[in-house]
Design a protein around this motif. Structure first.
Motif, PDB file in Angstrom:
ATOM      1  N   TYR A 114      26.654  91.642 105.921  1.00  9.99           N
ATOM      2  CA  TYR A 114      25.832  92.779 106.322  1.00  9.99           C
ATOM      3  C   TYR A 114      26.619  94.160 105.388  1.00  9.99           C
ATOM      4  N   THR A 115      27.560  93.667 104.749  1.00  7.41           N
ATOM      5  CA  THR A 115      28.157  94.654 103.808  1.00  7.41           C
ATOM      6  C   THR A 115      29.295  93.458 103.073  1.00  7.41           C
ATOM      7  N   PRO A 116      29.623  93.958 101.665  1.00  2.32           N
ATOM      8  CA  PRO A 116      30.540  93.034 100.970  1.00  2.32           C
ATOM      9  C   PRO A 116      31.653  92.583 101.602  1.00  2.32           C
ATOM     10  N   GLY A 117      31.725  91.168 101.700  1.00  2.00           N
ATOM     11  CA  GLY A 117      33.091  90.580 102.416  1.00  2.00           C
ATOM     12  C   GLY A 117      33.012  90.585 103.753  1.00  2.00           C
ATOM     13  N   LYS A 118      31.787  91.050 104.392  1.00  2.00           N
ATOM     14  CA  LYS A 118      31.699  91.250 105.910  1.00  2.00           C
ATOM     15  C   LYS A 118      30.519  90.384 106.642  1.00  2.00           C
ATOM     16  N   ASP A 119      31.012  89.327 107.243  1.00  2.00           N
ATOM     17  CA  ASP A 119      29.876  88.437 107.834  1.00  2.00           C
ATOM     18  C   ASP A 119      29.226  88.728 109.252  1.00  2.00           C
ATOM     19  N   SER A 120      28.073  88.706 109.413  1.00  2.00           N
ATOM     20  CA  SER A 120      27.566  89.023 110.659  1.00  2.00           C
ATOM     21  C   SER A 120      28.155  87.745 111.660  1.00  2.00           C
ATOM     22  N   SER A 121      27.578  87.846 112.819  1.00  2.00           N
ATOM     23  CA  SER A 121      27.840  86.626 113.525  1.00  2.00           C
ATOM     24  C   SER A 121      26.984  85.478 113.202  1.00  2.00           C
ATOM     25  N   ASP A 122      27.083  84.223 113.659  1.00  2.00           N
ATOM     26  CA  ASP A 122      26.370  82.993 113.074  1.00  2.00           C
ATOM     27  C   ASP A 122      25.085  83.093 113.427  1.00  2.00           C
ATOM     28  N   ALA A 123      24.446  83.703 114.500  1.00  2.00           N
ATOM     29  CA  ALA A 123      22.943  83.526 114.843  1.00  2.00           C
ATOM     30  C   ALA A 123      22.594  84.639 115.658  1.00  2.00           C
ATOM     31  N   TYR A 124      21.621  85.166 115.585  1.00  2.00           N
ATOM     32  CA  TYR A 124      20.676  86.118 116.474  1.00  2.00           C
ATOM     33  C   TYR A 124      19.507  85.838 116.657  1.00  2.00           C
ATOM     34  N   ILE A 125      19.151  85.784 118.287  1.00  2.00           N
ATOM     35  CA  ILE A 125      17.843  85.658 118.497  1.00  2.00           C
ATOM     36  C   ILE A 125      17.145  86.809 119.278  1.00  2.00           C
ATOM     37  N   ARG A 126      16.204  87.294 119.125  1.00  2.00           N
ATOM     38  CA  ARG A 126      15.740  88.686 119.479  1.00  2.00           C
ATOM     39  C   ARG A 126      14.171  88.267 120.357  1.00  2.00           C
ATOM     40  N   LEU A 127      14.136  88.754 121.601  1.00  2.00           N
ATOM     41  CA  LEU A 127      12.839  88.851 122.193  1.00  2.00           C
ATOM     42  C   LEU A 127      12.691  90.012 122.949  1.00  2.00           C
ATOM     43  N   GLY A 128      11.659  91.086 122.250  1.00  2.00           N
ATOM     44  CA  GLY A 128      11.649  92.162 122.874  1.00  2.00           C
ATOM     45  C   GLY A 128      12.900  93.231 122.521  1.00  2.00           C
ATOM     46  N   ASN A 129      13.291  93.888 123.746  1.00  2.00           N
ATOM     47  CA  ASN A 129      14.498  94.645 123.666  1.00  2.00           C
ATOM     48  C   ASN A 129      15.764  93.927 123.904  1.00  2.00           C
ATOM     49  N   ASN A 130      15.623  92.569 123.944  1.00  2.00           N
ATOM     50  CA  ASN A 130      16.904  91.705 124.428  1.00  2.00           C
ATOM     51  C   ASN A 130      17.396  91.000 123.005  1.00  2.00           C
ATOM     52  N   LEU A 131      18.589  90.777 122.783  1.00  2.00           N
ATOM     53  CA  LEU A 131      19.192  90.390 121.950  1.00  2.00           C
ATOM     54  C   LEU A 131      20.372  89.458 122.081  1.00  2.00           C
TER      55      LEU A 131
END
Length: 542
Positions: free
Chosen positions: A348-365
């Motif tokens: 999400y920015t140089p040198g910084k990793d997001s979490s391993d996975a995201y699953i979204r359904l509507g307003n739930n993440l």
């Protein structure tokens, strides 16, 4: 004790002991004397057969013994009572290995055959199995050790995982960058055969074993003939692999004696799951083999990587993360009637990793944060408080905080990324399940203060639990978020596997697992291709 935690006993059950049947608790000397009346390898094969009994067969055997049970508590809870479980069967293996003899001098003075004499001896051994339950903490420590025992009997998910981990994902250099380790080259150079050879031989044997049905008092040996691979072009390789997996009973005798004081310590049986008897490689235990399938290969890879000064565990951690990404991406695409949006790990920015996975359904993440590594032996067989506390921080607290930090940073840098999300669920996923115990679980809220206000749920689980959630996403036409909420509300301390079984029946195999299992079957048969003269290997079936 915590009321919700008590519900776990519904799936733990208990087993019958000799004193439940005869109102008399045997002494150690009597049990050892009985063990020495049966030929050691014959006794081990009978225990091996017991390990293959289905739940229905165990219930039938309990029903046969019911008229002889005199303990009121057992009679009142007969539906939760088993003749045996992986715990007392494995401890019985240890007792027979420690005290057994291949040339008995005395015999039983009764009309029973070996099947029933071994069963009665197991009941006596079960009476010797004790753990300290002096206070609430020790009760929870006992549950920890019980919950960390592997009871998984099905080979399909294990073999499919191996195929994905070590054949599909591990060869893709682009996925790993500088963290890539060429495990295939190192492995073949060290052992003289490939990882595919290793997986092929074991998969063929596992499929042969799993396709069998075992009747009461069945005399069939659980394993394969030493000539099983005789007509294949990989005969020498198969023999080399099995030689490495076959136990020397004299060595096991010493190891069994050293671990008798701890009824949970069965680690020494994992790396050598077979013994030789009557021209067969005979299996000690189905669950131990299932556990050893994955662990044995990992131990081998760790040794060769260490020899070549490569960091296997860092590489394996990345393998683990990519595997999770692989299955979640697949099930969200195959979900029936629900449109989940899947996002893999990214920078999400140089040198910084997001979490391993995201699953979204509507307003739930749903945020998935993986943590490679293993629960240590000290935590598994001794429930050591210091070691367990360390693992609680490593596999539960730190990953949830890490996921929260990444989420908050992404919101600051890219507000559009998760725009409209009102409820966030974080799952920390490890290879093995860190057991849910009140003395740790009830600290979550105090340990995790200051999380982003949209985070409404956090939990920790094993890879197997996550695969159950994945199966729900793929097979059920309902929101996975509701499934997660209901599980927490009704059975917070139960594993996802048992909760799913209670609500929907047996957990279905992932389509991806089945596809890879059957596609690997063709590769296995091709790899073990028979010689021009000779019989064909048995077909691998479910």
């Amino acid at each position: 004790m915590n009321t919700a935690f008590r519900k776990t006993s519904d799936v733990m059950g208990m087993f019958i002991t000799y004193s439940d049947l005869f109102n008399r608790k045997p002494k150690v000397e009597e049990v050892v004397e009985d063990i020495r009346k049966i030929e050691l390898k014959k006794a081990l094969t009978i225990i091996s057969n017991y390990n293959l009994y289905t739940d229905e067969q165990k219930r039938e055997l309990t029903k046969r013994l019911h008229p002889f049970i005199s303990t009121p508590f057992i009679l009142e809870n007969i539906n939760l009572t088993h003749v045996f479980d992986i715990l007392n069967l494995t401890y019985s293996l240890k007792m027979f290995l420690a005290y057994g003899t291949e040339k008995p001098v005395n015999k039983f003075d009764n009309t029973f055959d070996d099947f029933w004499n071994v069963l009665m001896t197991i009941f006596k051994i079960s009476d010797l199995m004790e753990d300290s339950l002096a206070d609430d903490i020790q009760v929870q420590q006992t549950f920890q050790k019980l919950l960390l025992i592997n009871r998984d009997r099905s080979f399909l998910p294990t073999l499919a995982r191996q195929q994905l981990f070590f054949e599909e994902i591990s060869k893709n250099r682009l996925l790993f960058g500088n963290e890539f380790v060429d495990i295939h080259t190192y492995f073949e150079a060290e052992y003289g055969y490939t990882i595919r050879d290793y997986l092929s031989v074991l998969a063929s044997v596992c499929a042969n074993i799993e396709s069998r049905t075992q009747g009461f008092e069945d005399k069939k040996l659980i394993g394969v003939s030493v000539d099983y691979f005789k007509t294949t072009k990989k005969q020498d390789i198969a023999q080399a692999i099995f030689s490495d997996l076959t136990a020397n009973l004299s060595v096991l005798k010493k190891q069994a004696n050293q671990s008798l004081a701890n009824i949970y310590d069965n680690e020494f049986l994992i790396s050598k799951p077979f013994f030789k008897y009557d021209n067969h490689y005979v299996l000690f235990s189905l669950p131990l083999l299932n556990l050893g399938l994955f662990d044995s290969l990992c131990f081998k890879l760790q040794r060769v990587c260490q020899k070549n000064k490569k960091d296997f565990f860092t590489f394996f951690g990345r393998l683990f993360e990519k595997y999770v990404e692989f299955i979640l991406d697949d099930v969200t695409k195959k979900a029936k009637g629900i449109s989940y949006a899947f996002t893999p790990e990214y920078k999400y920015t140089p040198g910084k990793d997001s979490s391993d996975a995201y699953i979204r359904l509507g307003n739930n993440l749903l945020i998935i944060e993986c943590k490679g590594g293993r629960i240590t032996k000290e935590a598994k067989v001794n429930a050591d408080l210091t070691d367990t506390e360390d693992k609680f921080q490593k596999y539960v607290i730190e990953p949830i905080k890490q996921a929260n930090e990444a989420f908050e940073n992404i919101l600051k840098i890219d507000r559009k990324k998760f725009y409209g999300v009102k409820k966030v669920y974080i799952l920390s996923v490890a290879l093995q399940r860190f057991p849910k115990l009140p003395m740790y679980h009830e600290r979550l809220e105090s340990e995790l203060q200051g999380l982003h206000p949209t985070i409404v749920h956090y939990d920790y689980m094993s890879l197997l639990d996550l695969e159950v959630i994945a199966a729900y996403i793929e097979k059920q036409k309902k929101s996975v978020f509701k499934f997660i909420e209901n599980k927490k509300y009704y059975h917070e301390y139960l594993s996802y596997e048992h909760y799913y079984a209670k609500k929907y029946g047996e957990v279905p195999y992932l389509t991806l697992h089945k596809q890879h299992f059957f596609s690997s079957t063709e590769k296995i048969l091709e790899n073990l291709k028979q010689n021009e003269v000779g019989t064909t290997l048995p077909k691998i079936v479910l």
